[in-house]
Design a protein around this motif. Sequence first.
Motif, PDB file in Angstrom:
ATOM      1  N   ARG A  17      26.679  -0.114 -26.839  1.00 21.45           N
ATOM      2  CA  ARG A  17      25.894  -0.058 -25.751  1.00 21.45           C
ATOM      3  C   ARG A  17      26.210   0.901 -24.511  1.00 21.45           C
ATOM      4  O   ARG A  17      25.426   1.314 -23.886  1.00 21.45           O
ATOM      5  CB  ARG A  17      25.874  -1.705 -24.982  1.00 21.45           C
ATOM      6  CG  ARG A  17      25.275  -2.658 -25.944  1.00 21.45           C
ATOM      7  CD  ARG A  17      25.211  -3.896 -25.384  1.00 21.45           C
ATOM      8  NE  ARG A  17      24.644  -5.213 -25.983  1.00 21.45           N
ATOM      9  CZ  ARG A  17      24.219  -6.190 -25.503  1.00 21.45           C
ATOM     10  NH1 ARG A  17      24.480  -6.583 -24.494  1.00 21.45           N
ATOM     11  NH2 ARG A  17      23.997  -7.114 -26.418  1.00 21.45           N
ATOM     12  N   LEU A  18      27.678   0.670 -24.344  1.00 22.83           N
ATOM     13  CA  LEU A  18      28.155   1.631 -23.433  1.00 22.83           C
ATOM     14  C   LEU A  18      27.782   3.140 -23.558  1.00 22.83           C
ATOM     15  O   LEU A  18      27.291   3.902 -22.591  1.00 22.83           O
ATOM     16  CB  LEU A  18      29.555   1.534 -23.110  1.00 22.83           C
ATOM     17  CG  LEU A  18      30.133   0.288 -22.563  1.00 22.83           C
ATOM     18  CD1 LEU A  18      31.627   0.029 -22.924  1.00 22.83           C
ATOM     19  CD2 LEU A  18      29.671   0.157 -20.958  1.00 22.83           C
ATOM     20  N   LEU A 118      31.677   3.609 -16.338  1.00 29.35           N
ATOM     21  CA  LEU A 118      31.594   2.824 -17.337  1.00 29.35           C
ATOM     22  C   LEU A 118      31.346   3.264 -18.656  1.00 29.35           C
ATOM     23  O   LEU A 118      32.226   3.086 -19.685  1.00 29.35           O
ATOM     24  CB  LEU A 118      30.762   1.384 -17.216  1.00 29.35           C
ATOM     25  CG  LEU A 118      31.203   0.409 -16.020  1.00 29.35           C
ATOM     26  CD1 LEU A 118      30.034  -0.725 -15.643  1.00 29.35           C
ATOM     27  CD2 LEU A 118      32.471  -0.163 -16.413  1.00 29.35           C
ATOM     28  N   SER A 119      30.220   4.039 -18.805  1.00 28.90           N
ATOM     29  CA  SER A 119      29.957   4.839 -20.203  1.00 28.90           C
ATOM     30  C   SER A 119      31.077   5.746 -20.465  1.00 28.90           C
ATOM     31  O   SER A 119      31.399   5.680 -21.616  1.00 28.90           O
ATOM     32  CB  SER A 119      28.452   5.385 -19.986  1.00 28.90           C
ATOM     33  OG  SER A 119      27.728   4.762 -19.776  1.00 28.90           O
ATOM     34  N   ARG A 184      28.361  -5.720 -20.271  1.00 29.20           N
ATOM     35  CA  ARG A 184      27.531  -6.624 -19.356  1.00 29.20           C
ATOM     36  C   ARG A 184      27.476  -6.125 -17.895  1.00 29.20           C
ATOM     37  O   ARG A 184      26.373  -6.330 -17.396  1.00 29.20           O
ATOM     38  CB  ARG A 184      28.136  -8.071 -19.500  1.00 29.20           C
ATOM     39  CG  ARG A 184      28.078  -8.699 -20.833  1.00 29.20           C
ATOM     40  CD  ARG A 184      28.464 -10.207 -20.508  1.00 29.20           C
ATOM     41  NE  ARG A 184      29.926 -10.448 -20.291  1.00 29.20           N
ATOM     42  CZ  ARG A 184      30.923 -10.488 -20.997  1.00 29.20           C
ATOM     43  NH1 ARG A 184      30.632 -10.502 -22.151  1.00 29.20           N
ATOM     44  NH2 ARG A 184      32.151 -10.587 -20.583  1.00 29.20           N
ATOM     45  N   LEU A 185      28.609  -5.607 -17.427  1.00 22.94           N
ATOM     46  CA  LEU A 185      28.421  -5.099 -16.082  1.00 22.94           C
ATOM     47  C   LEU A 185      27.707  -3.788 -15.861  1.00 22.94           C
ATOM     48  O   LEU A 185      26.842  -3.587 -15.004  1.00 22.94           O
ATOM     49  CB  LEU A 185      29.977  -4.590 -15.547  1.00 22.94           C
ATOM     50  CG  LEU A 185      30.138  -4.261 -14.388  1.00 22.94           C
ATOM     51  CD1 LEU A 185      29.574  -5.336 -13.122  1.00 22.94           C
ATOM     52  CD2 LEU A 185      31.501  -3.938 -14.161  1.00 22.94           C
ATOM     53  N   GLN A 186      27.565  -3.070 -17.092  1.00 20.95           N
ATOM     54  CA  GLN A 186      26.647  -1.819 -17.130  1.00 20.95           C
ATOM     55  C   GLN A 186      25.348  -2.315 -17.094  1.00 20.95           C
ATOM     56  O   GLN A 186      24.448  -1.493 -16.466  1.00 20.95           O
ATOM     57  CB  GLN A 186      27.028  -0.836 -17.940  1.00 20.95           C
ATOM     58  CG  GLN A 186      26.255   0.396 -17.936  1.00 20.95           C
ATOM     59  CD  GLN A 186      26.334   1.059 -19.471  1.00 20.95           C
ATOM     60  OE1 GLN A 186      26.028   0.550 -20.345  1.00 20.95           O
ATOM     61  NE2 GLN A 186      26.823   2.256 -19.036  1.00 20.95           N
ATOM     62  N   VAL A 191      19.212  -5.451 -15.493  1.00 19.66           N
ATOM     63  CA  VAL A 191      18.632  -6.818 -15.656  1.00 19.66           C
ATOM     64  C   VAL A 191      18.257  -7.293 -14.187  1.00 19.66           C
ATOM     65  O   VAL A 191      17.054  -8.124 -14.303  1.00 19.66           O
ATOM     66  CB  VAL A 191      19.776  -7.658 -16.199  1.00 19.66           C
ATOM     67  CG1 VAL A 191      19.205  -9.015 -16.204  1.00 19.66           C
ATOM     68  CG2 VAL A 191      20.076  -7.121 -17.694  1.00 19.66           C
ATOM     69  N   ARG A 192      18.715  -7.203 -13.233  1.00 14.69           N
ATOM     70  CA  ARG A 192      18.483  -7.802 -12.093  1.00 14.69           C
ATOM     71  C   ARG A 192      17.449  -6.831 -11.195  1.00 14.69           C
ATOM     72  O   ARG A 192      16.660  -7.741 -10.278  1.00 14.69           O
ATOM     73  CB  ARG A 192      19.893  -7.975 -11.255  1.00 14.69           C
ATOM     74  CG  ARG A 192      20.802  -8.803 -11.706  1.00 14.69           C
ATOM     75  CD  ARG A 192      21.917  -9.120 -10.563  1.00 14.69           C
ATOM     76  NE  ARG A 192      22.813 -10.232 -10.995  1.00 14.69           N
ATOM     77  CZ  ARG A 192      23.807 -10.521 -10.219  1.00 14.69           C
ATOM     78  NH1 ARG A 192      24.262 -10.194  -9.212  1.00 14.69           N
ATOM     79  NH2 ARG A 192      24.593 -11.727 -10.736  1.00 14.69           N
TER      80      ARG A 192
END
Length: 413
Positions: A17-18, A118-119, A184-186, A191-192
Amino acid sequence: MKAGTRAPRDTFEAVERLAGGLGTAILALLALVATLAVGVACLVGVGLPLLPMMLTVVRNVAERERGRLRRWGYELVSPYTEARPAGWSSRMRAAREDPATGRDLRWMVLHASLGLLLSVLGLILPILAVRDTTFPLWWRLLPSDEAGASLGFAVHTWPEAIAVGLLGVSWLAILVGLAPAMARLQARPGVRLLGPHPSVDLSHRVAELTATRAGALTAHTAELRRIERALHDGTQNRLVGVVVLLGAARRAVVRDPATADAALERAQGAAEQALGELRTVVRGILPPVLEQRGLPGALNALAADCGTPCRVAVGELADVPVSVEATAYFVVAEALTNVSLHSRAADASVEIERTGVLLTVRVHDDGVGGASEATGSGLAGVRRRVAAHDGTMTLTSPCGGPTILTVELPCGS
């Protein structure tokens, strides 16, 4: 619509995902730099004509992230439900009044900074873990002035080399412990912020779902009518013929036993034909090959029967609902039928895989192209079947080819 929050199942999925977020993070960074440049140019007036184009760029980058998050199981609906107005002033007024514009811009800033960081960490940590963990195996092969740990300190002795190996184990522990949280943080800003604002009227989506359900009921009713016609016009008539022939044979046994055998033979033939037609009807409801060989085996059977040489590539499917399997089977069956009858292709391929909650089916051929839902080739029926599952169908078939049919079917998490 509430966004899903499906967490990564393991470290490998989190790293995937990252790494996947790196692409949209780079695009977000480029779009952010371009937006800032246009903003500075607007101070002297020359950037004003470029504002609508930059809003389109930001929207397209955000749409790519929405698609990526949907593939990982997040239920994100695009907030853009209306056509874009024409004219500079109309587009700027619509962008100013649409809360999705500001939310896209805030996401772009967060994803171009935090998401990119993060990636990069998600890609560097596995490299550091492998490099330092295996360091004691090959450090002696390096020149003495080049042997060092990933943190930069030099290594000259075996105890120091072993310490580097322990450092690699620490990198691995950090990766296992933090990668899911990093993924999840990325995803959290997307999402929000990339879904519809709570104040946005989702009546368009409700109307779309209502039409989808109506289409599913219409397709179901049409399928029942098809089955009824097949049973009434085919199997039922055959069975009536069997009854008539058996009655004639029974009377012949009494009156003329020599002719009874011929009447029984005709009755047996009619019964076999009725049984064959009944099996055909059953196969049209749910092909037995799906039950016997699963979706991969059923698709290979379709490819073997195709008049055009066809390859099948099946990825990881996990557990797919039976109704989704049946829809995927009928999509491929209809597509390969069109390939055989209309495409004049020399080669075709079928690819199917599941990513997150989406089952993706892709049928490709190198034929003459020109396929259209309006030509009566069954593609409209395929779209109705797909829409009944809230799926999407994309057809690309320019004149001269190639033709690519892509179907995405939600199949649960």
